[in-house]
Design a protein around this motif. Structure first.
Motif, PDB file in Angstrom:
ATOM      1  N   LEU A  43       0.848  -1.191   0.000  1.00  0.00           N
ATOM      2  CA  LEU A  43       0.000   0.000   0.000  1.00  0.00           C
ATOM      3  C   LEU A  43       0.881   1.237   0.000  1.00  0.00           C
ATOM      4  CD1 LEU A  43      -2.430  -1.137   2.861  1.00  0.00           C
ATOM      5  CD2 LEU A  43      -2.882  -1.272   0.406  1.00  0.00           C
ATOM      6  N   SER A  44       0.447   2.279  -0.685  1.00  0.00           N
ATOM      7  CA  SER A  44       1.223   3.518  -0.699  1.00  0.00           C
ATOM      8  C   SER A  44       0.292   4.722  -0.752  1.00  0.00           C
ATOM      9  CB  SER A  44       2.180   3.545  -1.902  1.00  0.00           C
ATOM     10  OG  SER A  44       1.444   3.562  -3.114  1.00  0.00           O
ATOM     11  N   GLY A  45       0.762   5.806  -0.183  1.00  0.00           N
ATOM     12  CA  GLY A  45       0.029   7.065  -0.214  1.00  0.00           C
ATOM     13  C   GLY A  45       0.995   8.224  -0.280  1.00  0.00           C
ATOM     14  N   GLY A  46       0.659   9.230  -1.060  1.00  0.00           N
ATOM     15  CA  GLY A  46       1.545  10.377  -1.190  1.00  0.00           C
ATOM     16  C   GLY A  46       0.759  11.663  -1.363  1.00  0.00           C
ATOM     17  N   ALA A  47       1.386  12.759  -0.982  1.00  0.00           N
ATOM     18  CA  ALA A  47       0.782  14.080  -1.138  1.00  0.00           C
ATOM     19  C   ALA A  47       1.854  15.067  -1.585  1.00  0.00           C
ATOM     20  CB  ALA A  47       0.149  14.548   0.175  1.00  0.00           C
ATOM     21  N   THR A  48       1.500  15.910  -2.536  1.00  0.00           N
ATOM     22  CA  THR A  48       2.385  16.966  -3.028  1.00  0.00           C
ATOM     23  C   THR A  48       1.717  18.310  -2.800  1.00  0.00           C
ATOM     24  OG1 THR A  48       3.267  15.494  -4.729  1.00  0.00           O
ATOM     25  CG2 THR A  48       3.635  17.840  -5.032  1.00  0.00           C
ATOM     26  N   TRP A  49       2.486  19.253  -2.266  1.00  0.00           N
ATOM     27  CA  TRP A  49       1.960  20.583  -1.958  1.00  0.00           C
ATOM     28  C   TRP A  49       2.743  21.625  -2.759  1.00  0.00           C
ATOM     29  CZ3 TRP A  49       3.352  23.598   3.075  1.00  0.00           C
ATOM     30  CH2 TRP A  49       2.676  24.819   3.095  1.00  0.00           C
ATOM     31  N   ASP A  50       2.084  22.271  -3.703  1.00  0.00           N
ATOM     32  CA  ASP A  50       2.692  23.361  -4.473  1.00  0.00           C
ATOM     33  C   ASP A  50       2.504  24.660  -3.693  1.00  0.00           C
ATOM     34  OD1 ASP A  50       3.357  21.655  -6.634  1.00  0.00           O
ATOM     35  OD2 ASP A  50       1.313  21.790  -7.392  1.00  0.00           O
ATOM     36  N   PHE A  51       3.419  24.908  -2.766  1.00  0.00           N
ATOM     37  CA  PHE A  51       3.201  26.003  -1.819  1.00  0.00           C
ATOM     38  C   PHE A  51       3.692  27.352  -2.326  1.00  0.00           C
ATOM     39  CE2 PHE A  51       7.323  24.166  -0.825  1.00  0.00           C
ATOM     40  CZ  PHE A  51       8.139  25.263  -0.643  1.00  0.00           C
ATOM     41  N   ALA A  52       4.448  27.375  -3.426  1.00  0.00           N
ATOM     42  CA  ALA A  52       4.922  28.635  -4.005  1.00  0.00           C
ATOM     43  C   ALA A  52       5.298  28.376  -5.461  1.00  0.00           C
ATOM     44  CB  ALA A  52       6.124  29.180  -3.231  1.00  0.00           C
ATOM     45  N   ASP A  54       7.197  27.488  -8.507  1.00  0.00           N
ATOM     46  CA  ASP A  54       8.370  26.646  -8.774  1.00  0.00           C
ATOM     47  C   ASP A  54       8.752  25.741  -7.604  1.00  0.00           C
ATOM     48  OD1 ASP A  54       8.585  27.869 -11.288  1.00  0.00           O
ATOM     49  OD2 ASP A  54       9.921  29.435 -10.507  1.00  0.00           O
ATOM     50  N   TRP A  55       8.039  25.813  -6.490  1.00  0.00           N
ATOM     51  CA  TRP A  55       8.388  25.007  -5.319  1.00  0.00           C
ATOM     52  C   TRP A  55       7.265  24.011  -4.999  1.00  0.00           C
ATOM     53  CZ3 TRP A  55      12.973  25.387  -2.584  1.00  0.00           C
ATOM     54  CH2 TRP A  55      13.760  26.516  -2.853  1.00  0.00           C
ATOM     55  N   HIS A  56       7.644  22.785  -4.583  1.00  0.00           N
ATOM     56  CA  HIS A  56       6.646  21.885  -4.018  1.00  0.00           C
ATOM     57  C   HIS A  56       7.301  20.924  -3.025  1.00  0.00           C
ATOM     58  CE1 HIS A  56       7.820  19.302  -7.518  1.00  0.00           C
ATOM     59  NE2 HIS A  56       7.657  18.332  -6.641  1.00  0.00           N
ATOM     60  N   LEU A  57       6.486  20.491  -2.084  1.00  0.00           N
ATOM     61  CA  LEU A  57       6.913  19.599  -1.016  1.00  0.00           C
ATOM     62  C   LEU A  57       6.164  18.286  -1.180  1.00  0.00           C
ATOM     63  CD1 LEU A  57       8.678  19.629   1.630  1.00  0.00           C
ATOM     64  CD2 LEU A  57       6.560  20.193   2.851  1.00  0.00           C
ATOM     65  N   ALA A  58       6.877  17.165  -1.134  1.00  0.00           N
ATOM     66  CA  ALA A  58       6.264  15.852  -1.353  1.00  0.00           C
ATOM     67  C   ALA A  58       6.491  14.947  -0.147  1.00  0.00           C
ATOM     68  CB  ALA A  58       6.839  15.201  -2.601  1.00  0.00           C
ATOM     69  N   LEU A  59       5.423  14.314   0.317  1.00  0.00           N
ATOM     70  CA  LEU A  59       5.474  13.356   1.415  1.00  0.00           C
ATOM     71  C   LEU A  59       4.896  12.031   0.930  1.00  0.00           C
ATOM     72  CD1 LEU A  59       5.840  12.656   4.476  1.00  0.00           C
ATOM     73  CD2 LEU A  59       3.471  13.417   4.794  1.00  0.00           C
ATOM     74  N   TYR A 106      12.477  22.101  -6.372  1.00  0.00           N
ATOM     75  CA  TYR A 106      12.417  23.409  -7.027  1.00  0.00           C
ATOM     76  C   TYR A 106      12.648  23.204  -8.518  1.00  0.00           C
ATOM     77  CZ  TYR A 106      13.637  28.141  -8.468  1.00  0.00           C
ATOM     78  OH  TYR A 106      13.666  29.360  -9.116  1.00  0.00           O
ATOM     79  N   HIS A 107      11.754  23.727  -9.341  1.00  0.00           N
ATOM     80  CA  HIS A 107      11.864  23.567 -10.795  1.00  0.00           C
ATOM     81  C   HIS A 107      11.559  24.902 -11.469  1.00  0.00           C
ATOM     82  CE1 HIS A 107      12.080  19.155 -10.623  1.00  0.00           C
ATOM     83  NE2 HIS A 107      11.180  19.236  -9.656  1.00  0.00           N
ATOM     84  N   SER A 108      12.575  25.440 -12.127  1.00  0.00           N
ATOM     85  CA  SER A 108      12.401  26.647 -12.925  1.00  0.00           C
ATOM     86  C   SER A 108      12.998  26.391 -14.307  1.00  0.00           C
ATOM     87  CB  SER A 108      13.085  27.840 -12.256  1.00  0.00           C
ATOM     88  OG  SER A 108      14.496  27.695 -12.294  1.00  0.00           O
ATOM     89  N   ASP A 110      15.747  27.426 -15.554  1.00  0.00           N
ATOM     90  CA  ASP A 110      17.198  27.241 -15.553  1.00  0.00           C
ATOM     91  C   ASP A 110      17.713  26.330 -14.450  1.00  0.00           C
ATOM     92  OD1 ASP A 110      17.604  28.956 -17.756  1.00  0.00           O
ATOM     93  OD2 ASP A 110      17.489  30.709 -16.437  1.00  0.00           O
ATOM     94  N   VAL A 111      16.882  26.005 -13.474  1.00  0.00           N
ATOM     95  CA  VAL A 111      17.339  25.208 -12.325  1.00  0.00           C
ATOM     96  C   VAL A 111      16.289  24.159 -11.975  1.00  0.00           C
ATOM     97  CG1 VAL A 111      18.062  25.256  -9.910  1.00  0.00           C
ATOM     98  CG2 VAL A 111      18.600  27.196 -11.403  1.00  0.00           C
ATOM     99  N   GLN A 112      16.755  22.929 -11.781  1.00  0.00           N
ATOM    100  CA  GLN A 112      15.923  21.859 -11.219  1.00  0.00           C
ATOM    101  C   GLN A 112      16.696  21.274 -10.040  1.00  0.00           C
ATOM    102  OE1 GLN A 112      16.655  21.345 -14.882  1.00  0.00           O
ATOM    103  NE2 GLN A 112      15.124  22.954 -15.063  1.00  0.00           N
ATOM    104  N   ALA A 113      16.064  21.268  -8.882  1.00  0.00           N
ATOM    105  CA  ALA A 113      16.773  20.823  -7.683  1.00  0.00           C
ATOM    106  C   ALA A 113      15.815  20.101  -6.739  1.00  0.00           C
ATOM    107  CB  ALA A 113      17.413  22.014  -6.966  1.00  0.00           C
ATOM    108  N   SER A 114      16.364  19.186  -5.948  1.00  0.00           N
ATOM    109  CA  SER A 114      15.571  18.483  -4.946  1.00  0.00           C
ATOM    110  C   SER A 114      16.483  18.020  -3.825  1.00  0.00           C
ATOM    111  CB  SER A 114      14.844  17.280  -5.558  1.00  0.00           C
ATOM    112  OG  SER A 114      15.769  16.310  -6.009  1.00  0.00           O
ATOM    113  N   ILE A 115      15.919  17.936  -2.635  1.00  0.00           N
ATOM    114  CA  ILE A 115      16.621  17.398  -1.478  1.00  0.00           C
ATOM    115  C   ILE A 115      15.607  16.640  -0.642  1.00  0.00           C
ATOM    116  CG2 ILE A 115      16.299  19.523  -0.123  1.00  0.00           C
ATOM    117  CD1 ILE A 115      19.032  18.908   1.177  1.00  0.00           C
ATOM    118  N   GLY A 116      16.017  15.462  -0.151  1.00  0.00           N
ATOM    119  CA  GLY A 116      15.063  14.656   0.578  1.00  0.00           C
ATOM    120  C   GLY A 116      15.708  13.800   1.646  1.00  0.00           C
ATOM    121  N   ALA A 117      14.857  13.292   2.532  1.00  0.00           N
ATOM    122  CA  ALA A 117      15.284  12.389   3.599  1.00  0.00           C
ATOM    123  C   ALA A 117      14.284  11.250   3.679  1.00  0.00           C
ATOM    124  CB  ALA A 117      15.363  13.120   4.930  1.00  0.00           C
TER     125      ALA A 117
END
Length: 241
Positions: A43-52, A54-59, A106-108, A110-117
């Motif tokens: 089973l899997s569940g995920g949520a993405t929040w486009d809070f600004a 070019d920015w989004h947070l994924a859980l 972060y996706h624009s 000229d720049v695509q970046a991500s950091i996660g734990a």
């Protein structure tokens, strides 16, 4: 092996939700006369929040089950690819992984970046144990299982440096690290990759692609019994296609 799965996605801007489920039925019937049957539910569940912009947070939350394969269950002999003598365990049970990961993206233009734990807790994790013994001049390894935990970080960024008549130039940087241990003070898991960081320059023009980069691997001294530490090293590579 048969399986059925379903994936659903719903968009409630600025949120996006994803749900998934899978059922697997595995039956192994080798010529030796042994037999094993497993069923696994994931089973899997995920949520993405486009809070600004070019920015989004994924859980993401996952509960995944995996049945042992025929090699882990029934092997009893030399494994040429790994240079070891492997012995399976027909009493292995399916393993269950419970994972949570959180990532910032972060996706624009000229720049695509991500950091996660992430953190992953395994029930009955299946792995190879080094015994310190030899058979036919090969190290003997036993397929075994034990509860284990994995946690780590990973990040990546890609920057557009230039785009002109000479082509497009991008700079890519990345790094990741993982720590894996058996629970109840049973020690480290074997053959775990060391931390690494890398940097590369990418070029493309029409149908041509090229890259030049370097990856620095850290030393690995969080080792299992009968496993030797490895020194850090740098890998330099070039590519043309």
């Amino acid at each position: 092996e048969t399986g059925v799965f379903v994936v659903e996605e719903a968009n409630y801007a600025p949120f996006k939700l994803q749900l998934g489920a899978r059922y697997d039925d595995n039956k192994l019937d080798p010529e030796t006369g042994d037999e094993a049957t497993f069923n696994a539910v994931s089973l899997s569940g995920g949520a993405t929040w486009d809070f600004a912009k070019d920015w989004h947070l994924a859980l993401n939350l996952d509960r995944a089950q995996r049945a042992p394969d025929e090699e882990a269950l029934f092997v009893n002999g030399a494994h040429d690819a790994t240079g070891s003598f492997e012995i399976g365990d027909p009493n292995l049970q399916k393993e269950t992984a419970n994972q949570i990961d959180l990532a910032l993206h972060y996706h624009s233009e000229d720049v695509q970046a991500s950091i996660g734990a992430y953190y992953n807790r395994f029930d009955d994790f299946i792995y190879l144990v080094d015994t310190g013994e030899t058979e036919d001049d090969l190290p003997v390894r036993l397929w075994s299982q034990h509860d284990a935990t994995f946690h780590g970080f990973e990040g990546e960024a890609k920057f557009r440096v230039a785009e002109n008549a000479a082509g497009r130039f991008d700079l890519r940087a990345f790094g990741d690290t993982v720590r894996a241990k058996l629970t109840d003070g049973a020690g480290n898991l074997p053959r775990i990759s060391p931390a690494r960081v890398g940097l590369s320059l990418l070029w493309s023009r029409d149908v041509w692609r090229a890259s030049l980069g370097a990856i620095r691997y850290a030393k690995q001294d969080d080792v299992a019994p009968f496993e030797t530490p490895t020194d850090g090293f740098t890998l330099i590579s070039a590519h043309l296609s």
